[in-house]
Design an enzyme around this catalytic site. Structure first.
Site, PDB file in Angstrom:
ATOM      1  CB  SER A 133      33.110  46.391  43.079  1.00  0.00           C
ATOM      2  OG  SER A 133      31.945  45.558  43.242  1.00  0.00           O
ATOM      3  CE1 TYR A 146      33.372  46.728  48.249  1.00  0.00           C
ATOM      4  CE2 TYR A 146      31.739  46.132  46.776  1.00  0.00           C
ATOM      5  CZ  TYR A 146      33.125  46.197  47.145  1.00  0.00           C
ATOM      6  OH  TYR A 146      34.070  45.574  46.179  1.00  0.00           O
TER       7      TYR A 146
END
Length: 276
Positions: A133, A146
């Protein structure tokens, strides 16, 4: 002699970005297998073949990889896409949820890689693409867990590239930005507590995060980028796909002093807090 025929395994292939990747690669003539934790829930799935796999269960991984190899006797590309989202102030996020996130986003992909490496070594060929990501390049407020899980996957990909280079195996990362998928529905949100010192800012940012996903790009763009990487003779270590501003944010972190970059992230958070 290496063949052009490609057998692809995509973890988390039944929905979201994984499904979009699988659909795109199938249209391009590749043989695609996706995975899902519960095959019974997808009895009407027809885009490509699904295998049952839970990346948090090593025995489940071994069975799924074994089933694929029984059918195809080869595996050319592994796309480690299965992942979960998580938001919340670190202080108010349960340790159990932190461990779950790292289990799915980091330990899980490593166990899938361990399961496919013997066959790829035997073939003297293989490509492993870890879906990370853009958030993994920076510590974002209320998304730090995350970011950390995806950043860890980026770093270990660098290590594994060097460890497996002698076996004809290539590794790379693809870091997507925001894409219009159902990721928000499966994300763990630490609750916005009435008496929390983080209530106002976290509540505002939480709304902004979901809005960014809803307004994100077409996930087919990720499939298109994956297809390009598969057909690249010598893939780079890191790739990014997403809106220009999101990709520029990674470049700015390299160019700007740390404190300047932190101020930019804080300013962006304050915009969210003010409803801008």
């Amino acid at each position: 002699m290496k063949t052009n025929f490609k057998v692809v395994l995509i973890t988390g292939g039944s929905s979201g970005i994984g499904r979009a990747i699988g659909v795109y690669l199938t249209k391009k003539g590749l043989t695609v297998y996706g995975t899902t934790r519960n095959l019974a829930k997808h009895s009407d799935f027809q885009d490509f073949e699904l295998l049952e796999m839970d990346v948090n269960q090593p025995e489940s991984i071994k069975r799924a990889v074994g089933d694929l190899l029984m059918k195809e006797n080869r595996l050319d590309v592994l796309i480690n896409n299965a992942g979960v989202g998580i938001t919340g102030p670190l202080e108010e996020t349960p340790n159990e949820e932190i461990l779950k996130t790292f289990g799915t986003n980091f330990i899980g992909p490593l166990n899938v890689i361990k399961a496919v490496l013997p066959k790829m070594r035997e073939q003297n060929s293989g490509l492993i693409i870890n879906i990370t990501s853009i958030a993994g390049y920076m510590g974002l407020p209320y998304r730090g867990i995350y970011s950390a899980s995806k950043g860890a996957l980026e770093l270990i990909t660098e290590s594994l590239r060097m460890e497996t280079k002698d076996f004809g195996i290539q590794l790379t990362c693809l870091a997507p930005g925001d894409f219009a998928t159902n990721i928000a529905a499966g994300r763990y949100h630490a609750p916005v507590l009435e008496n929390s010192p983080y209530k106002r800012k976290y509540g505002a940012i939480l709304k902004s995060i979901d809005q960014d996903v809803d307004e994100g790009g077409n996930p087919e763009d990720v499939g298109r980028k994956i297809f390009q990487i598969i057909h690249t003779k010598k893939p780079k270590i890191h790739y990014k796909v997403g809106a220009p501003l999101q990709k520029i944010s990674v470049l700015l972190k390299k160019l700007l002093p740390d404190l300047w970059y932190e101020k930019l992230l804080i300013k962006h958070s304050q915009k969210d807090d003010n409803g801008a």
